[in-house]
Design a protein around this motif. Structure first.
Motif, PDB file in Angstrom:
ATOM      1  N   ASN A   1      -3.387 -16.825   1.010  1.00  0.00           N
ATOM      2  CA  ASN A   1      -1.974 -16.537   1.207  1.00  0.00           C
ATOM      3  C   ASN A   1      -1.343 -17.608   2.080  1.00  0.00           C
ATOM      4  OD1 ASN A   1      -1.778 -14.211  -0.223  1.00  0.00           O
ATOM      5  ND2 ASN A   1      -1.725 -12.844   1.527  1.00  0.00           N
ATOM      6  N   PRO A   2      -0.153 -18.036   1.761  1.00  0.00           N
ATOM      7  CA  PRO A   2       0.511 -18.964   2.678  1.00  0.00           C
ATOM      8  C   PRO A   2       0.859 -18.253   3.986  1.00  0.00           C
ATOM      9  CG  PRO A   2       2.006 -18.301   0.923  1.00  0.00           C
ATOM     10  CD  PRO A   2       0.674 -17.700   0.598  1.00  0.00           C
ATOM     11  N   ILE A   3       1.017 -19.018   5.042  1.00  0.00           N
ATOM     12  CA  ILE A   3       1.299 -18.440   6.368  1.00  0.00           C
ATOM     13  C   ILE A   3       2.651 -17.732   6.372  1.00  0.00           C
ATOM     14  CG2 ILE A   3       2.357 -20.549   7.291  1.00  0.00           C
ATOM     15  CD1 ILE A   3       0.218 -19.313   9.741  1.00  0.00           C
ATOM     16  N   THR A   4       3.461 -18.022   5.354  1.00  0.00           N
ATOM     17  CA  THR A   4       4.785 -17.410   5.291  1.00  0.00           C
ATOM     18  C   THR A   4       4.757 -15.998   4.712  1.00  0.00           C
ATOM     19  OG1 THR A   4       5.048 -18.646   3.259  1.00  0.00           O
ATOM     20  CG2 THR A   4       6.124 -19.532   5.207  1.00  0.00           C
ATOM     21  N   HIS A   5       3.590 -15.493   4.305  1.00  0.00           N
ATOM     22  CA  HIS A   5       3.525 -14.083   3.907  1.00  0.00           C
ATOM     23  C   HIS A   5       3.580 -13.221   5.158  1.00  0.00           C
ATOM     24  CE1 HIS A   5       1.904 -14.034  -0.457  1.00  0.00           C
ATOM     25  NE2 HIS A   5       2.865 -14.905  -0.284  1.00  0.00           N
ATOM     26  N   LEU A   6       4.597 -12.398   5.219  1.00  0.00           N
ATOM     27  CA  LEU A   6       4.833 -11.625   6.438  1.00  0.00           C
ATOM     28  C   LEU A   6       4.135 -10.270   6.368  1.00  0.00           C
ATOM     29  CD1 LEU A   6       8.678 -12.189   6.769  1.00  0.00           C
ATOM     30  CD2 LEU A   6       6.885 -13.392   7.994  1.00  0.00           C
ATOM     31  N   SER A   7       3.762  -9.763   7.541  1.00  0.00           N
ATOM     32  CA  SER A   7       3.366  -8.364   7.614  1.00  0.00           C
ATOM     33  C   SER A   7       4.625  -7.518   7.401  1.00  0.00           C
ATOM     34  CB  SER A   7       2.754  -8.057   8.975  1.00  0.00           C
ATOM     35  OG  SER A   7       3.707  -8.311   9.992  1.00  0.00           O
ATOM     36  N   THR A   8       4.438  -6.245   7.085  1.00  0.00           N
ATOM     37  CA  THR A   8       5.608  -5.421   6.749  1.00  0.00           C
ATOM     38  C   THR A   8       6.565  -5.277   7.925  1.00  0.00           C
ATOM     39  OG1 THR A   8       4.279  -4.262   5.131  1.00  0.00           O
ATOM     40  CG2 THR A   8       6.322  -3.207   5.777  1.00  0.00           C
ATOM     41  N   ILE A   9       6.043  -5.097   9.134  1.00  0.00           N
ATOM     42  CA  ILE A   9       6.954  -4.929  10.280  1.00  0.00           C
ATOM     43  C   ILE A   9       7.723  -6.216  10.551  1.00  0.00           C
ATOM     44  CG2 ILE A   9       5.282  -5.471  12.128  1.00  0.00           C
ATOM     45  CD1 ILE A   9       8.013  -2.734  12.246  1.00  0.00           C
ATOM     46  N   GLU A  10       7.102  -7.359  10.326  1.00  0.00           N
ATOM     47  CA  GLU A  10       7.839  -8.625  10.467  1.00  0.00           C
ATOM     48  C   GLU A  10       8.953  -8.707   9.424  1.00  0.00           C
ATOM     49  OE1 GLU A  10       5.153 -12.250  11.790  1.00  0.00           O
ATOM     50  OE2 GLU A  10       4.170 -11.082  10.225  1.00  0.00           O
ATOM     51  N   ALA A  11       8.644  -8.299   8.193  1.00  0.00           N
ATOM     52  CA  ALA A  11       9.659  -8.329   7.134  1.00  0.00           C
ATOM     53  C   ALA A  11      10.821  -7.401   7.493  1.00  0.00           C
ATOM     54  CB  ALA A  11       9.044  -7.918   5.799  1.00  0.00           C
ATOM     55  N   MET A  12      10.501  -6.213   8.012  1.00  0.00           N
ATOM     56  CA  MET A  12      11.544  -5.251   8.387  1.00  0.00           C
ATOM     57  C   MET A  12      12.419  -5.839   9.499  1.00  0.00           C
ATOM     58  SD  MET A  12       8.956  -1.970   8.290  1.00  0.00           S
ATOM     59  CE  MET A  12      10.004  -0.561   8.624  1.00  0.00           C
ATOM     60  N   TYR A  13      11.762  -6.438  10.487  1.00  0.00           N
ATOM     61  CA  TYR A  13      12.486  -7.022  11.620  1.00  0.00           C
ATOM     62  C   TYR A  13      13.380  -8.176  11.162  1.00  0.00           C
ATOM     63  CZ  TYR A  13      13.355  -9.953  15.659  1.00  0.00           C
ATOM     64  OH  TYR A  13      13.977 -10.741  16.605  1.00  0.00           O
ATOM     65  N   HIS A  14      12.795  -9.121  10.435  1.00  0.00           N
ATOM     66  CA  HIS A  14      13.571 -10.305  10.044  1.00  0.00           C
ATOM     67  C   HIS A  14      14.682  -9.938   9.068  1.00  0.00           C
ATOM     68  CE1 HIS A  14      11.384 -13.264  12.290  1.00  0.00           C
ATOM     69  NE2 HIS A  14      10.229 -12.780  11.860  1.00  0.00           N
ATOM     70  N   PHE A  15      14.465  -8.918   8.262  1.00  0.00           N
ATOM     71  CA  PHE A  15      15.558  -8.458   7.403  1.00  0.00           C
ATOM     72  C   PHE A  15      16.732  -7.986   8.265  1.00  0.00           C
ATOM     73  CE2 PHE A  15      18.258  -5.493   5.422  1.00  0.00           C
ATOM     74  CZ  PHE A  15      18.470  -6.026   4.161  1.00  0.00           C
ATOM     75  N   CYS A  16      16.436  -7.136   9.252  1.00  0.00           N
ATOM     76  CA  CYS A  16      17.508  -6.573  10.091  1.00  0.00           C
ATOM     77  C   CYS A  16      18.277  -7.672  10.829  1.00  0.00           C
ATOM     78  CB  CYS A  16      16.936  -5.568  11.089  1.00  0.00           C
ATOM     79  SG  CYS A  16      16.395  -4.047  10.303  1.00  0.00           S
ATOM     80  N   VAL A  17      17.550  -8.674  11.327  1.00  0.00           N
ATOM     81  CA  VAL A  17      18.220  -9.761  12.054  1.00  0.00           C
ATOM     82  C   VAL A  17      19.117 -10.551  11.104  1.00  0.00           C
ATOM     83  CG1 VAL A  17      17.877 -11.892  13.360  1.00  0.00           C
ATOM     84  CG2 VAL A  17      16.406  -9.916  13.809  1.00  0.00           C
ATOM     85  N   ALA A  18      18.578 -10.891   9.929  1.00  0.00           N
ATOM     86  CA  ALA A  18      19.363 -11.668   8.960  1.00  0.00           C
ATOM     87  C   ALA A  18      20.585 -10.865   8.508  1.00  0.00           C
ATOM     88  CB  ALA A  18      18.491 -12.041   7.758  1.00  0.00           C
TER      89      ALA A  18
END
Ligand SMILES: [Zn+2]
Length: 257
Positions: free
Chosen positions: A192-209
């Protein structure tokens, strides 16, 4: 950080942390989690009677000793997490979201799905748009209004995620992805590339964006505490173990570049 083992590990970690990604928590408004080190042991969950330490990943509740002390986060829209029935609950970071933002996060076990009205799906398909680009476009097409109020995340391995996202109820939802964010997840998954996020990271970065494009360009750290357990575990695990030896956690395929 009273644990002497952790201090040794932290020293080593800090000495070797030249990469900018290791400084990623700096400047974030995340509450101190040192009290987690003082939790004496496991308790029986009142819901399912299983032995748990910080939270019950079956009942999605914090343990009583933590309940009043952990931060509570309010998110800018509703998040629904769909997990595959075969996923092992204790290995998912999505539960962090439910524990820290209980009013904003709902959990579902496939084939149970949330109501998909006014929903978008986070899925790194080729035709998925970057979150920020999507929000800007939709707002400009709707006189400044963003008509969606729920975001669906699939918390599963790549093959299962692909399958779930092609469920007839989800396949026609608008798809967004998170571009250009490096994962801090401790469990690097081979291939997996390092850019595959864990789910909580995806949730967090979605909210910020989302906040930066739909609420205000000034983001004041409102959702940083979503990473409360994530940051704690990041330092704990980096401090004590060789991350290469950790096999339990897996990254999730939320991000595509
Ligand atoms: Zn329980």
């Amino acid at each position: 950080m009273d644990n002497p083992k952790l201090n040794d590990g932290m020293k080593k970690f800090l000495q070797t942390s030249g990469s900018p990604k290791f400084q990623a928590f700096q400047g974030m408004k995340i509450d101190s989690a040192t009290f987690l080190d003082e939790i004496p042991g496991r308790e029986r969950c009142a819901g399912c009677s299983k032995s748990r330490k910080f939270f019950c990943y079956t009942c999605y509740v914090p343990m009583p000793l933590l309940e009043a002390r952990i931060p509570k986060v309010k998110l800018p829209l509703s998040l629904a997490v769909v997990k595959h029935a075969q996923e092992i609950d204790g290995k998912s970071t999505a539960i962090h979201g439910k524990i820290l933002a209980p009013e904003s996060v709902e959990m579902f076990t496939y084939p149970d799905l949330p109501n998909t009205d006014k929903s978008i799906l986070v899925f790194p398909a080729d035709d998925a748009e970057d979150v920020g680009v999507f929000v800007e476009r939709i707002k400009s097409e709707n006189e400044g209004i963003f008509p969606y109020n729920q975001v669906i995340f699939v918390d599963s391995t790549w093959n299962q995620t692909y399958k779930i996202c092609h469920d007839p109820k989800l396949i026609n939802l608008p798809r967004v992805k998170l571009c250009g964010i490096e994962s801090l997840f401790w469990r690097y998954q081979r291939g997996n590339p390092i850019t595959h996020l864990s789910t909580i990271e995806a949730m967090y970065h979605f909210c910020v964006a989302f906040h930066k494009t739909a609420v205000s360009p000034d983001y004041g750290g409102d959702y940083d505490n979503l990473l409360f357990f994530f940051r704690y575990m990041f330092f704990k695990i980096r401090g004590i173990y060789d991350p290469k030896s950790l096999r339990s956690y897996q990254t999730r395929p939320y991000l595509q570049q």
